[in-house]
Design a protein around this motif. Structure first.
Motif, PDB file in Angstrom:
ATOM      1  N   ARG A 133      11.535  13.639 -16.395  1.00 47.20           N
ATOM      2  CA  ARG A 133      11.528  14.241 -17.088  1.00 47.20           C
ATOM      3  C   ARG A 133      11.551  14.251 -18.293  1.00 47.20           C
ATOM      4  O   ARG A 133      10.680  14.671 -19.754  1.00 47.20           O
ATOM      5  CB  ARG A 133      12.675  15.489 -17.055  1.00 47.20           C
ATOM      6  CG  ARG A 133      12.923  16.808 -16.016  1.00 47.20           C
ATOM      7  CD  ARG A 133      13.271  17.719 -15.676  1.00 47.20           C
ATOM      8  NE  ARG A 133      13.342  18.620 -14.502  1.00 47.20           N
ATOM      9  CZ  ARG A 133      14.441  18.906 -13.251  1.00 47.20           C
ATOM     10  NH1 ARG A 133      15.093  18.861 -13.721  1.00 47.20           N
ATOM     11  NH2 ARG A 133      14.619  19.628 -13.193  1.00 47.20           N
ATOM     12  N   ARG A 134      12.171  13.505 -18.905  1.00 46.42           N
ATOM     13  CA  ARG A 134      12.232  12.555 -20.427  1.00 46.42           C
ATOM     14  C   ARG A 134      11.066  11.986 -20.462  1.00 46.42           C
ATOM     15  O   ARG A 134      10.366  12.474 -21.748  1.00 46.42           O
ATOM     16  CB  ARG A 134      13.705  11.316 -20.249  1.00 46.42           C
ATOM     17  CG  ARG A 134      13.801  11.266 -21.661  1.00 46.42           C
ATOM     18  CD  ARG A 134      14.680   9.417 -21.518  1.00 46.42           C
ATOM     19  NE  ARG A 134      14.458   8.795 -20.372  1.00 46.42           N
ATOM     20  CZ  ARG A 134      13.395   7.694 -20.764  1.00 46.42           C
ATOM     21  NH1 ARG A 134      12.535   7.406 -22.109  1.00 46.42           N
ATOM     22  NH2 ARG A 134      13.243   6.914 -20.354  1.00 46.42           N
ATOM     23  N   LEU A 135      10.595  11.294 -19.603  1.00 45.07           N
ATOM     24  CA  LEU A 135       9.349  10.559 -20.130  1.00 45.07           C
ATOM     25  C   LEU A 135       7.931  11.659 -20.135  1.00 45.07           C
ATOM     26  O   LEU A 135       7.350  11.284 -21.300  1.00 45.07           O
ATOM     27  CB  LEU A 135       9.024   9.278 -19.147  1.00 45.07           C
ATOM     28  CG  LEU A 135       9.478   8.350 -19.332  1.00 45.07           C
ATOM     29  CD1 LEU A 135       9.362   7.568 -17.481  1.00 45.07           C
ATOM     30  CD2 LEU A 135       9.488   7.339 -19.981  1.00 45.07           C
ATOM     31  N   LEU A 136       8.279  12.494 -19.876  1.00 45.07           N
ATOM     32  CA  LEU A 136       6.692  13.938 -19.450  1.00 45.07           C
ATOM     33  C   LEU A 136       7.420  14.564 -21.153  1.00 45.07           C
ATOM     34  O   LEU A 136       6.497  14.827 -21.572  1.00 45.07           O
ATOM     35  CB  LEU A 136       6.722  14.378 -18.517  1.00 45.07           C
ATOM     36  CG  LEU A 136       6.377  14.084 -17.728  1.00 45.07           C
ATOM     37  CD1 LEU A 136       7.223  15.234 -16.295  1.00 45.07           C
ATOM     38  CD2 LEU A 136       4.754  14.034 -17.353  1.00 45.07           C
ATOM     39  N   ALA A 137       8.297  14.299 -21.650  1.00 41.96           N
ATOM     40  CA  ALA A 137       8.964  15.274 -22.644  1.00 41.96           C
ATOM     41  C   ALA A 137       8.050  14.308 -24.194  1.00 41.96           C
ATOM     42  O   ALA A 137       7.914  14.653 -25.106  1.00 41.96           O
ATOM     43  CB  ALA A 137      10.300  16.006 -22.802  1.00 41.96           C
ATOM     44  N   GLU A 138       8.770  13.351 -24.003  1.00 38.88           N
ATOM     45  CA  GLU A 138       8.182  11.885 -24.682  1.00 38.88           C
ATOM     46  C   GLU A 138       6.654  11.825 -25.609  1.00 38.88           C
ATOM     47  O   GLU A 138       5.810  11.973 -26.025  1.00 38.88           O
ATOM     48  CB  GLU A 138       8.434  10.766 -25.203  1.00 38.88           C
ATOM     49  CG  GLU A 138      10.323  10.946 -25.213  1.00 38.88           C
ATOM     50  CD  GLU A 138      10.937   9.386 -24.622  1.00 38.88           C
ATOM     51  OE1 GLU A 138      10.424   8.657 -24.271  1.00 38.88           O
ATOM     52  OE2 GLU A 138      12.060   9.142 -24.282  1.00 38.88           O
ATOM     53  N   ALA A 139       5.611  12.290 -23.367  1.00 37.76           N
ATOM     54  CA  ALA A 139       4.884  12.366 -23.922  1.00 37.76           C
ATOM     55  C   ALA A 139       4.056  13.233 -24.907  1.00 37.76           C
ATOM     56  O   ALA A 139       3.064  12.726 -25.175  1.00 37.76           O
ATOM     57  CB  ALA A 139       4.102  11.793 -22.250  1.00 37.76           C
ATOM     58  N   GLU A 140       5.278  14.537 -24.073  1.00 35.62           N
ATOM     59  CA  GLU A 140       4.234  15.746 -24.922  1.00 35.62           C
ATOM     60  C   GLU A 140       4.133  15.500 -26.445  1.00 35.62           C
ATOM     61  O   GLU A 140       3.944  16.310 -27.073  1.00 35.62           O
ATOM     62  CB  GLU A 140       4.432  16.416 -24.946  1.00 35.62           C
ATOM     63  CG  GLU A 140       4.665  17.061 -23.176  1.00 35.62           C
ATOM     64  CD  GLU A 140       5.369  18.604 -22.719  1.00 35.62           C
ATOM     65  OE1 GLU A 140       6.301  18.864 -23.780  1.00 35.62           O
ATOM     66  OE2 GLU A 140       4.920  18.601 -21.519  1.00 35.62           O
ATOM     67  N   GLN A 141       5.145  14.324 -27.380  1.00 40.94           N
ATOM     68  CA  GLN A 141       5.445  14.147 -28.406  1.00 40.94           C
ATOM     69  C   GLN A 141       4.325  13.621 -28.817  1.00 40.94           C
ATOM     70  O   GLN A 141       3.780  13.659 -30.382  1.00 40.94           O
ATOM     71  CB  GLN A 141       6.591  13.703 -28.810  1.00 40.94           C
ATOM     72  CG  GLN A 141       7.981  15.298 -28.528  1.00 40.94           C
ATOM     73  CD  GLN A 141       7.302  16.346 -29.360  1.00 40.94           C
ATOM     74  OE1 GLN A 141       7.142  16.737 -30.158  1.00 40.94           O
ATOM     75  NE2 GLN A 141       7.737  17.500 -28.295  1.00 40.94           N
ATOM     76  N   PHE A 142       3.334  13.037 -28.249  1.00 43.28           N
ATOM     77  CA  PHE A 142       2.371  11.585 -28.579  1.00 43.28           C
ATOM     78  C   PHE A 142       1.446  12.883 -30.138  1.00 43.28           C
ATOM     79  O   PHE A 142       1.012  11.640 -30.870  1.00 43.28           O
ATOM     80  CB  PHE A 142       1.213  11.470 -27.636  1.00 43.28           C
ATOM     81  CG  PHE A 142       1.882   9.974 -26.641  1.00 43.28           C
ATOM     82  CD1 PHE A 142       3.861  10.424 -27.344  1.00 43.28           C
ATOM     83  CD2 PHE A 142       1.946   9.310 -25.685  1.00 43.28           C
ATOM     84  CE1 PHE A 142       4.788   8.967 -26.922  1.00 43.28           C
ATOM     85  CE2 PHE A 142       2.803   8.428 -25.484  1.00 43.28           C
ATOM     86  CZ  PHE A 142       4.171   7.905 -25.529  1.00 43.28           C
ATOM     87  N   GLY A 143       0.867  13.864 -29.300  1.00 44.96           N
ATOM     88  CA  GLY A 143      -0.151  14.453 -30.053  1.00 44.96           C
ATOM     89  C   GLY A 143       0.504  14.503 -31.950  1.00 44.96           C
ATOM     90  O   GLY A 143       0.218  14.327 -32.827  1.00 44.96           O
ATOM     91  N   PRO A 144       1.289  16.016 -32.223  1.00 37.69           N
ATOM     92  CA  PRO A 144       2.331  15.666 -32.915  1.00 37.69           C
ATOM     93  C   PRO A 144       2.664  15.005 -33.756  1.00 37.69           C
ATOM     94  O   PRO A 144       2.636  14.708 -34.725  1.00 37.69           O
ATOM     95  CB  PRO A 144       3.087  16.508 -31.883  1.00 37.69           C
ATOM     96  CG  PRO A 144       2.887  17.104 -30.752  1.00 37.69           C
ATOM     97  CD  PRO A 144       2.298  16.354 -30.328  1.00 37.69           C
ATOM     98  N   LEU A 145       2.912  13.868 -33.347  1.00 39.06           N
ATOM     99  CA  LEU A 145       3.724  12.865 -33.837  1.00 39.06           C
ATOM    100  C   LEU A 145       2.683  11.724 -34.624  1.00 39.06           C
ATOM    101  O   LEU A 145       1.819  11.549 -35.472  1.00 39.06           O
ATOM    102  CB  LEU A 145       4.209  11.662 -33.329  1.00 39.06           C
ATOM    103  CG  LEU A 145       5.764  12.412 -32.487  1.00 39.06           C
ATOM    104  CD1 LEU A 145       6.376  10.932 -31.446  1.00 39.06           C
ATOM    105  CD2 LEU A 145       6.557  12.166 -33.484  1.00 39.06           C
ATOM    106  N   ALA A 146       1.376  12.281 -33.641  1.00 43.24           N
ATOM    107  CA  ALA A 146       0.304  11.132 -34.079  1.00 43.24           C
ATOM    108  C   ALA A 146      -0.620  11.578 -35.190  1.00 43.24           C
ATOM    109  O   ALA A 146      -1.093  11.344 -36.306  1.00 43.24           O
ATOM    110  CB  ALA A 146      -1.287  11.248 -33.691  1.00 43.24           C
TER     111      ALA A 146
END
Length: 302
Positions: free
Chosen positions: A70-83
């Motif tokens: 769950r943590r890894l998926l939540a972090e992956a969802e932030q890739f787009g906004p962070l980029a």
């Protein structure tokens, strides 16, 4: 190779505890979902679910993996906004050089409002003269810098925006005869011993100051050189000589020193915000902020 799809499939089955419902949730059919879970188990070398004809339950390995997945998926969802934030200059780190004189002027206000407007940008500040900043640019240690120079001077190979223009005024020992005058003339100043910065820290301004003396058929009597404006003012207070300083330095009140305008001098300086080309998004965001703040301050001035 472990992929995010494996983790999404695992989490869906772990939360539904039913392969059919998990497949519907993932908008896929059940056979490829079952195959995906088996692939994940094979990659990890552990069984993640206990399966029977009537039930699905998490194994000890599955229970341990679920919060991490769950943590890894939540972090992956932030890739787009962070980029996107990094590309827009609202996230990142800005390494900023600055000359001391801008610190006596508007810089503290600009930094405060920029931090408030862009909390995702980390500011790393470095007080440095022009020569030190140029070396830092060359070494990739700063992204932008405020530099002091003569009016109209520009650094080759840099983007720049002028942020401040101000006259040079005379710093005098408080007991100097000229200190009794509200405004002084240039001629009596020409023979006074001078405290000045080394040419290397601002060649254009140094040359403009020496040209002021040459144009009046005088040679400056350089009594002492010092790098920092605060040191220059302290040396004036000690009676070493007089000094030309940007008007903003008059905010530095030192016992034993007074500041006077020189009526017919015409000496001035500028401060510019400079950066290497091409412009980094965070630098562009800071330049826009400072430019807008400077324009706003001019509108507010009657």
């Amino acid at each position: 190779m472990l992929e995010l799809r494996h983790l999404r499939q695992f989490v869906a089955v772990a939360e539904e505890l039913h392969f059919g419902r998990a497949a519907e949730r993932l908008h896929m059919t059940q056979p490829p979902l079952t195959m995906g879970i088996r692939q994940l188990e094979s990659l990890l070398g552990a069984e993640l679910f206990h399966r029977t004809r009537r039930s699905v339950a998490l194994s000890p390995a599955g229970l341990a993996l679920l919060p991490q997945a769950r943590r890894l998926l939540a972090e992956a969802e932030q890739f787009g906004p962070l980029a996107r934030a990094a590309a827009q200059g609202t996230l990142g780190r800005l390494r900023l050089g600055f000359v001391s004189t801008i610190g006596y002027g508007p810089l503290p206000g600009w930094l405060k409002t920029f931090r408030e407007a862009h909390p995702g940008v980390e500011l790393a500040l470095r007080e440095a003269t022009l020569d030190v900043q140029l070396a830092a640019f060359e070494a990739g240690e700063i992204d932008a810098g405020f530099v002091l120079h003569a009016p109209g001077d520009r650094l080759s190979g840099f983007g720049a925006v002028r942020v401040l223009g101000e006259p040079l005024v005379l710093a005098l020992p408080a007991d100097h005869p000229l200190a009794a005058q509200v405004r002084v003339k240039a001629t009596p100043v020409l023979s006074e011993p001078l405290v000045i910065f080394p040419r290397v820290i601002s060649p254009s301004l140094y040359d403009a100051m020496l040209a002021f003396y040459r144009d009046r058929q005088a040679g400056p009597r350089i009594a002492q050189e010092a790098i920092q404006m605060q040191t220059i003012v302290n040396l004036v207070s000690a009676g070493i000589g007089v000094a030309w300083v940007p008007e903003s330095v008059t905010r530095l009140q030192r016992p034993g020193v007074v500041y006077r305008a020189v009526e017919d001098a015409g000496l001035a300086c500028e401060t510019s915000l400079v950066w290497r080309l091409p412009q980094h998004p965070v630098v562009r965001r800071f330049v826009d902020h400072v430019t807008a703040a400077e324009l706003s301050s001019h509108k507010e001035t009657p």
